[in-house]
Write an enzyme that holds these catalytic residues in place. Structure first.
Site, PDB file in Angstrom:
ATOM      1  N   SER A 123      43.815  77.139  44.523  1.00  9.44           N
ATOM      2  CA  SER A 123      43.503  78.283  45.365  1.00  9.44           C
ATOM      3  C   SER A 123      43.414  79.548  44.537  1.00  9.44           C
ATOM      4  O   SER A 123      43.706  80.624  45.021  1.00  9.44           O
ATOM      5  CB  SER A 123      44.600  78.458  46.408  1.00  9.44           C
ATOM      6  OG  SER A 123      45.827  78.666  45.718  1.00  9.44           O
ATOM      7  N   CYS A 124      43.044  79.414  43.264  1.00  7.38           N
ATOM      8  CA  CYS A 124      42.987  80.585  42.389  1.00  7.38           C
ATOM      9  C   CYS A 124      42.031  81.612  42.990  1.00  7.38           C
ATOM     10  O   CYS A 124      40.933  81.277  43.434  1.00  7.38           O
ATOM     11  CB  CYS A 124      42.521  80.190  41.000  1.00  7.38           C
ATOM     12  SG  CYS A 124      43.683  79.061  40.202  1.00  7.38           S
TER      13      CYS A 124
END
Lengths: 103, 210
Positions: free
Chosen positions: B117-118
Protein backbone atom coordinates in the site's frame (compact mmCIF):
# COMPACT_ATOMS: atom_id res chain seq x y z
CA UNK A 1 5.02 -19.58 -11.32
CA UNK A 2 4.49 -19.87 -7.62
CA UNK A 3 3.31 -16.52 -6.34
CA UNK A 4 3.44 -15.18 -2.83
CA UNK A 5 0.13 -14.02 -1.45
CA UNK A 6 0.99 -10.31 -1.31
CA UNK A 7 2.12 -10.19 -4.95
CA UNK A 8 -1.25 -9.08 -6.32
CA UNK A 9 -0.39 -7.49 -9.66
CA UNK A 10 -2.51 -9.24 -12.31
CA UNK A 11 -3.97 -11.68 -9.74
CA UNK A 12 -6.62 -13.50 -11.77
CA UNK A 13 -9.61 -13.63 -9.41
CA UNK A 14 -9.88 -9.93 -8.73
CA UNK A 15 -13.41 -8.53 -8.86
CA UNK A 16 -14.83 -5.02 -8.99
CA UNK A 17 -13.15 -2.39 -6.84
CA UNK A 18 -15.09 -1.56 -3.71
CA UNK A 19 -14.87 2.21 -3.34
CA UNK A 20 -16.58 2.31 0.04
CA UNK A 21 -14.58 4.16 2.65
CA UNK A 22 -14.54 3.63 6.41
CA UNK A 23 -13.14 6.02 8.97
CA UNK A 24 -10.16 4.42 10.65
CA UNK A 25 -11.07 3.00 14.06
CA UNK A 26 -8.94 4.03 17.03
CA UNK A 27 -7.23 0.63 17.19
CA UNK A 28 -6.31 0.96 13.49
CA UNK A 29 -4.75 4.36 14.09
CA UNK A 30 -2.97 3.00 17.16
CA UNK A 31 -1.63 0.08 15.14
CA UNK A 32 -0.34 2.45 12.46
CA UNK A 33 1.19 4.68 15.13
CA UNK A 34 2.81 1.71 16.90
CA UNK A 35 4.71 0.76 13.78
CA UNK A 36 5.80 4.32 13.10
CA UNK A 37 6.94 4.93 16.67
CA UNK A 38 8.72 1.58 17.05
CA UNK A 39 10.50 1.86 13.70
CA UNK A 40 11.14 5.57 14.05
CA UNK A 41 13.94 7.74 15.44
CA UNK A 42 15.16 6.78 18.89
CA UNK A 43 13.63 3.28 18.82
CA UNK A 44 14.69 1.58 15.59
CA UNK A 45 13.16 -1.74 16.61
CA UNK A 46 12.73 -2.61 12.96
CA UNK A 47 12.60 -1.13 9.48
CA UNK A 48 9.59 -0.86 7.21
CA UNK A 49 10.96 -3.71 5.07
CA UNK A 50 10.82 -5.98 8.11
CA UNK A 51 7.19 -5.09 8.71
CA UNK A 52 6.54 -5.96 5.08
CA UNK A 53 8.38 -9.26 5.38
CA UNK A 54 6.22 -10.12 8.40
CA UNK A 55 3.04 -9.13 6.50
CA UNK A 56 4.11 -11.13 3.47
CA UNK A 57 4.64 -14.22 5.64
CA UNK A 58 0.98 -14.34 6.64
CA UNK A 59 -0.84 -17.36 5.22
CA UNK A 60 -3.12 -16.81 2.25
CA UNK A 61 -6.48 -17.22 4.00
CA UNK A 62 -5.58 -14.90 6.80
CA UNK A 63 -3.94 -12.42 4.43
CA UNK A 64 -7.17 -12.14 2.48
CA UNK A 65 -9.54 -12.01 5.45
CA UNK A 66 -7.62 -10.04 8.07
CA UNK A 67 -8.15 -6.62 6.55
CA UNK A 68 -5.41 -4.05 6.26
CA UNK A 69 -4.65 -3.27 9.90
CA UNK A 70 -5.40 -6.85 10.91
CA UNK A 71 -2.39 -7.76 8.78
CA UNK A 72 -0.39 -4.95 10.35
CA UNK A 73 -1.05 -5.89 13.97
CA UNK A 74 -0.33 -9.54 13.16
CA UNK A 75 3.00 -8.51 11.65
CA UNK A 76 3.83 -6.18 14.54
CA UNK A 77 3.16 -9.04 16.96
CA UNK A 78 5.46 -11.32 14.94
CA UNK A 79 8.27 -8.76 15.09
CA UNK A 80 7.82 -8.06 18.83
CA UNK A 81 7.93 -11.79 19.60
CA UNK A 82 10.93 -12.39 17.31
CA UNK A 83 12.83 -9.67 19.08
CA UNK A 84 11.88 -10.91 22.54
CA UNK A 85 10.19 -7.62 23.41
CA UNK A 86 6.92 -9.43 24.19
CA UNK A 87 6.06 -13.11 24.36
CA UNK A 88 3.09 -14.72 22.65
CA UNK A 89 1.94 -16.01 26.05
CA UNK A 90 1.81 -12.64 27.74
CA UNK A 91 -0.16 -11.18 24.83
CA UNK A 92 -2.59 -14.12 25.01
CA UNK A 93 -2.87 -13.64 28.76
CA UNK A 94 -3.55 -9.92 28.42
CA UNK A 95 -6.27 -10.60 25.84
CA UNK A 96 -7.85 -13.13 28.24
CA UNK A 97 -7.62 -10.72 31.17
CA UNK A 98 -9.36 -8.05 29.13
CA UNK A 99 -12.07 -10.56 28.17
CA UNK A 100 -12.55 -11.36 31.85
CA UNK A 101 -12.96 -7.71 32.76
CA UNK A 102 -15.57 -7.23 30.09
CA UNK A 103 -17.66 -10.17 31.35
CA UNK B 1 -12.77 -13.73 -1.14
CA UNK B 2 -14.37 -11.23 1.20
CA UNK B 3 -14.31 -8.46 -1.36
CA UNK B 4 -16.57 -10.43 -3.65
CA UNK B 5 -19.07 -11.40 -1.01
CA UNK B 6 -19.58 -8.02 0.56
CA UNK B 7 -19.17 -5.69 -2.37
CA UNK B 8 -21.56 -3.11 -0.97
CA UNK B 9 -20.26 -3.09 2.55
CA UNK B 10 -18.14 -0.04 3.24
CA UNK B 11 -16.40 -1.98 6.00
CA UNK B 12 -15.27 -4.82 3.75
CA UNK B 13 -11.60 -4.04 4.13
CA UNK B 14 -11.74 -4.57 7.86
CA UNK B 15 -13.02 -8.11 7.58
CA UNK B 16 -16.00 -9.48 9.43
CA UNK B 17 -16.86 -8.32 12.91
CA UNK B 18 -15.50 -11.43 14.66
CA UNK B 19 -12.09 -11.02 13.07
CA UNK B 20 -12.07 -7.32 13.68
CA UNK B 21 -12.75 -7.89 17.35
CA UNK B 22 -9.88 -10.33 17.73
CA UNK B 23 -7.37 -8.07 15.96
CA UNK B 24 -8.62 -5.11 17.91
CA UNK B 25 -8.14 -7.05 21.15
CA UNK B 26 -4.62 -8.03 20.25
CA UNK B 27 -3.79 -4.43 19.33
CA UNK B 28 -5.11 -3.30 22.71
CA UNK B 29 -3.18 -6.00 24.57
CA UNK B 30 0.07 -5.22 22.73
CA UNK B 31 -0.27 -1.49 23.26
CA UNK B 32 -1.00 -1.82 27.00
CA UNK B 33 1.93 -4.23 27.53
CA UNK B 34 4.36 -2.01 25.61
CA UNK B 35 3.26 1.04 27.57
CA UNK B 36 3.63 -0.76 30.93
CA UNK B 37 7.11 -1.93 30.01
CA UNK B 38 8.10 1.56 28.92
CA UNK B 39 8.85 0.44 25.34
CA UNK B 40 6.51 3.17 24.10
CA UNK B 41 4.94 6.09 25.92
CA UNK B 42 1.27 6.75 25.46
CA UNK B 43 1.90 10.34 24.35
CA UNK B 44 4.28 9.13 21.62
CA UNK B 45 1.42 7.13 20.18
CA UNK B 46 -0.96 10.11 20.39
CA UNK B 47 1.58 12.39 18.73
CA UNK B 48 1.98 9.90 15.89
CA UNK B 49 -1.81 9.74 15.51
CA UNK B 50 -2.03 13.55 15.46
CA UNK B 51 0.68 13.70 12.82
CA UNK B 52 -1.19 11.16 10.71
CA UNK B 53 -4.46 13.07 11.07
CA UNK B 54 -2.81 16.37 10.16
CA UNK B 55 -1.67 15.22 6.73
CA UNK B 56 -4.39 15.55 4.11
CA UNK B 57 -4.59 15.82 0.32
CA UNK B 58 -4.69 19.61 0.77
CA UNK B 59 -0.88 19.49 1.02
CA UNK B 60 -0.58 17.80 -2.36
CA UNK B 61 -3.18 20.15 -3.85
CA UNK B 62 -1.06 23.12 -2.81
CA UNK B 63 1.92 21.59 -4.61
CA UNK B 64 -0.07 20.96 -7.80
CA UNK B 65 -1.56 24.47 -7.84
CA UNK B 66 1.91 25.98 -7.50
CA UNK B 67 3.15 23.81 -10.37
CA UNK B 68 0.28 25.08 -12.53
CA UNK B 69 1.08 28.75 -11.96
CA UNK B 70 4.87 28.64 -11.71
CA UNK B 71 6.70 26.92 -14.61
CA UNK B 72 10.05 27.12 -12.87
CA UNK B 73 8.64 25.40 -9.80
CA UNK B 74 7.05 22.77 -12.01
CA UNK B 75 10.34 22.10 -13.76
CA UNK B 76 12.03 21.60 -10.41
CA UNK B 77 9.17 19.47 -9.12
CA UNK B 78 9.57 17.12 -12.08
CA UNK B 79 13.34 16.86 -11.83
CA UNK B 80 14.04 17.16 -8.10
CA UNK B 81 10.75 16.58 -6.36
CA UNK B 82 12.15 16.52 -2.85
CA UNK B 83 13.85 19.91 -3.23
CA UNK B 84 10.72 21.46 -4.73
CA UNK B 85 8.56 20.14 -1.89
CA UNK B 86 11.02 21.42 0.70
CA UNK B 87 10.90 24.84 -0.94
CA UNK B 88 7.14 24.82 -0.44
CA UNK B 89 7.58 23.76 3.20
CA UNK B 90 6.00 20.40 2.54
CA UNK B 91 7.74 17.99 4.88
CA UNK B 92 8.05 14.58 3.26
CA UNK B 93 8.87 12.97 6.59
CA UNK B 94 10.42 9.54 6.36
CA UNK B 95 9.88 9.08 2.61
CA UNK B 96 13.06 8.32 0.71
CA UNK B 97 12.16 9.34 -2.81
CA UNK B 98 9.09 11.09 -4.16
CA UNK B 99 8.66 11.35 -7.92
CA UNK B 100 6.19 13.75 -9.53
CA UNK B 101 4.52 12.54 -12.72
CA UNK B 102 2.94 15.06 -15.07
CA UNK B 103 -0.30 14.22 -16.85
CA UNK B 104 -0.64 15.81 -20.29
CA UNK B 105 -2.89 15.55 -23.35
CA UNK B 106 -0.79 12.61 -24.50
CA UNK B 107 0.19 10.78 -21.31
CA UNK B 108 -1.91 9.78 -18.35
CA UNK B 109 -0.16 8.42 -15.25
CA UNK B 110 -1.80 6.29 -12.57
CA UNK B 111 -0.25 4.97 -9.37
CA UNK B 112 -0.64 1.68 -7.52
CA UNK B 113 1.27 -0.45 -5.05
CA UNK B 114 0.74 -4.05 -6.16
CA UNK B 115 2.71 -5.51 -3.25
CA UNK B 116 1.20 -3.58 -0.36
CA UNK B 117 0.00 0.00 0.00
CA UNK B 118 2.97 2.30 -0.55
CA UNK B 119 1.62 5.81 -0.99
CA UNK B 120 2.97 9.36 -0.54
CA UNK B 121 1.32 9.51 2.88
CA UNK B 122 3.18 12.52 4.15
CA UNK B 123 1.82 14.56 1.20
CA UNK B 124 -1.64 13.02 0.70
CA UNK B 125 -2.51 11.56 4.10
CA UNK B 126 -3.50 7.92 4.52
CA UNK B 127 -4.52 6.11 1.34
CA UNK B 128 -8.20 5.46 0.62
CA UNK B 129 -9.47 1.94 1.31
CA UNK B 130 -9.81 1.14 -2.39
CA UNK B 131 -6.11 1.90 -2.97
CA UNK B 132 -5.27 -0.84 -0.47
CA UNK B 133 -7.87 -3.25 -1.85
CA UNK B 134 -6.74 -6.51 -3.41
CA UNK B 135 -8.86 -5.77 -6.51
CA UNK B 136 -7.26 -2.41 -7.32
CA UNK B 137 -3.78 -3.78 -6.69
CA UNK B 138 -4.51 -6.69 -8.99
CA UNK B 139 -6.31 -5.09 -11.84
CA UNK B 140 -4.92 -1.64 -12.53
CA UNK B 141 -1.63 -3.05 -13.82
CA UNK B 142 -3.30 -5.36 -16.38
CA UNK B 143 -6.33 -3.29 -17.37
CA UNK B 144 -5.72 0.34 -16.44
CA UNK B 145 -8.25 1.73 -18.91
CA UNK B 146 -10.96 -0.59 -17.60
CA UNK B 147 -10.20 0.38 -14.01
CA UNK B 148 -10.20 4.08 -14.86
CA UNK B 149 -13.55 3.60 -16.59
CA UNK B 150 -14.85 2.09 -13.35
CA UNK B 151 -13.78 5.32 -11.66
CA UNK B 152 -15.71 7.28 -14.29
CA UNK B 153 -12.69 8.32 -16.32
CA UNK B 154 -12.85 7.46 -20.01
CA UNK B 155 -9.53 8.20 -21.71
CA UNK B 156 -9.08 8.87 -25.41
CA UNK B 157 -7.66 5.77 -27.12
CA UNK B 158 -4.64 7.77 -28.31
CA UNK B 159 -3.67 8.83 -24.79
CA UNK B 160 -0.83 6.68 -23.48
CA UNK B 161 -1.48 5.24 -20.03
CA UNK B 162 1.48 4.65 -17.74
CA UNK B 163 1.01 2.70 -14.53
CA UNK B 164 3.58 3.28 -11.79
CA UNK B 165 4.03 0.57 -9.17
CA UNK B 166 5.23 2.14 -5.92
CA UNK B 167 7.76 0.62 -3.59
CA UNK B 168 8.75 1.24 0.00
CA UNK B 169 11.49 3.50 -1.36
CA UNK B 170 9.80 5.32 -4.25
CA UNK B 171 6.41 7.06 -3.95
CA UNK B 172 4.66 8.87 -6.78
CA UNK B 173 2.58 12.03 -6.94
CA UNK B 174 0.56 12.64 -10.10
CA UNK B 175 0.34 16.25 -11.31
CA UNK B 176 -3.02 16.31 -13.09
CA UNK B 177 -3.55 18.53 -16.13
CA UNK B 178 -4.75 22.03 -15.39
CA UNK B 179 -8.42 22.26 -16.30
CA UNK B 180 -9.45 24.56 -19.15
CA UNK B 181 -11.09 27.85 -18.23
CA UNK B 182 -8.92 28.47 -15.16
CA UNK B 183 -6.68 31.21 -16.57
CA UNK B 184 -8.03 33.81 -14.13
CA UNK B 185 -8.16 31.57 -11.08
CA UNK B 186 -6.02 32.30 -8.03
CA UNK B 187 -3.59 29.70 -6.72
CA UNK B 188 -5.94 28.96 -3.80
CA UNK B 189 -8.89 28.51 -6.14
CA UNK B 190 -6.80 26.18 -8.29
CA UNK B 191 -5.82 24.10 -5.26
CA UNK B 192 -9.53 23.63 -4.61
CA UNK B 193 -9.86 21.83 -7.96
CA UNK B 194 -7.22 19.22 -7.13
CA UNK B 195 -8.77 16.11 -5.62
CA UNK B 196 -6.94 13.28 -3.90
CA UNK B 197 -7.99 10.91 -6.70
CA UNK B 198 -6.57 13.23 -9.36
CA UNK B 199 -3.18 13.00 -7.62
CA UNK B 200 -3.35 9.18 -7.72
CA UNK B 201 -4.35 9.36 -11.37
CA UNK B 202 -7.83 7.81 -11.24
CA UNK B 203 -9.54 11.15 -11.88
CA UNK B 204 -8.94 14.48 -13.61
CA UNK B 205 -8.73 17.73 -11.69
CA UNK B 206 -12.23 19.21 -11.44
CA UNK B 207 -13.47 21.81 -13.90
CA UNK B 208 -14.09 25.21 -12.29
CA UNK B 209 -17.57 25.73 -10.89
CA UNK B 210 -18.22 22.02 -10.50
Amino acid sequence: MDRRVHDRGGWPEAGPINRGQHDLALWEKQTDALHRVLSGPGKHKWRVDELRRAIESIGRDEYESAGYYGRWITAIETLLVERGILSREEIDRRVEDTDEQVK
Amino acid sequence: MEEHNHGHDAHTQVGDSHEMTSYEKRAGAILSLLTEKGVVASDEIWRAIDDMDSRTPALGAKVVARAWVDPEFKAQLLTDTKAALTELDVDIGSLNTVVALENTDKVHNVVVCTLCSCYPRTILGVPPDWYKSLSYRSRVVVDPRGVLREFGLELDPDVEVRVYDSTADIRYLVIPSRPAGTEAATEDELAGLVSRDSMIGVAMASAPGK
